[in-house]
Scaffold this motif. Sequence first.
Motif, mmCIF file in Angstrom:
data_model
loop_
_atom_site.group_PDB
_atom_site.id
_atom_site.type_symbol
_atom_site.label_atom_id
_atom_site.label_comp_id
_atom_site.label_asym_id
_atom_site.label_seq_id
_atom_site.Cartn_x
_atom_site.Cartn_y
_atom_site.Cartn_z
ATOM 1 N N ASP A 1 0.821 -1.205 0.000
ATOM 2 C CA ASP A 1 0.000 0.000 0.000
ATOM 3 C C ASP A 1 0.857 1.258 0.000
ATOM 4 O O ASP A 1 2.040 1.224 0.271
ATOM 5 N N CYS A 2 0.220 2.343 -0.314
ATOM 6 C CA CYS A 2 0.918 3.638 -0.365
ATOM 7 C C CYS A 2 0.507 4.531 0.796
ATOM 8 O O CYS A 2 0.733 5.729 0.761
ATOM 9 N N ASP A 3 -0.123 3.947 1.813
ATOM 10 C CA ASP A 3 -0.519 4.738 2.969
ATOM 11 C C ASP A 3 0.726 5.195 3.726
ATOM 12 O O ASP A 3 1.687 4.443 3.860
ATOM 13 N N PRO A 4 0.699 6.414 4.243
ATOM 14 C CA PRO A 4 1.870 6.886 4.991
ATOM 15 C C PRO A 4 1.997 6.161 6.330
ATOM 16 O O PRO A 4 1.014 5.823 6.971
ATOM 17 N N HIS A 5 3.212 5.892 6.716
ATOM 18 C CA HIS A 5 3.520 5.279 8.008
ATOM 19 C C HIS A 5 4.498 6.211 8.721
ATOM 20 O O HIS A 5 5.588 6.456 8.231
ATOM 21 N N ASP B 1 0.814 5.294 15.044
ATOM 22 C CA ASP B 1 -0.428 4.957 14.360
ATOM 23 C C ASP B 1 -1.409 6.116 14.517
ATOM 24 O O ASP B 1 -2.368 6.032 15.285
ATOM 25 N N ALA C 1 -3.463 9.642 12.523
ATOM 26 C CA ALA C 1 -3.920 10.272 11.283
ATOM 27 C C ALA C 1 -2.996 11.439 10.961
ATOM 28 O O ALA C 1 -2.420 12.053 11.871
#
Length: 119
Positions: free
Chosen positions: A37-41, A98, A100
């Motif tokens: 996935d390309c979600d930011p971490h 974790d 937003a």
Amino acid sequence: MKPDTKLRRLNLRIAAIMLSALSLASCNGVMYDEEGDCDPHYKARFIFDMNMLYADAFSKEVNAVTLYLIDPATGDIVWQKSERGDRLRQDGYLMDLDVAPGSYQLLAWCGEGRDEHFA
């Protein structure tokens, strides 16, 4: 060479270039399927270099860490996480956050981990 043949060769070249360009553009989805996935971490790195040597001593001096994320508009703690043990002994330790995306103030409470608390 006849003008008809030159025009035909030119058309074939243009068609080959267009087909190559389209096939490369369509491979974009295939190329990155294994990336995940390309979600930011988000991660926080802790450094303790306010010492006589100005060297990072976090992994040698800290046994427990608690990180608080504070909403700057309200002053409320919106997230917190504590970790202790061998994981902190690794050089370049990173804590996973974790949360937003947003703007936060960070407050870290680090120490030896013996009955310490923060109010």
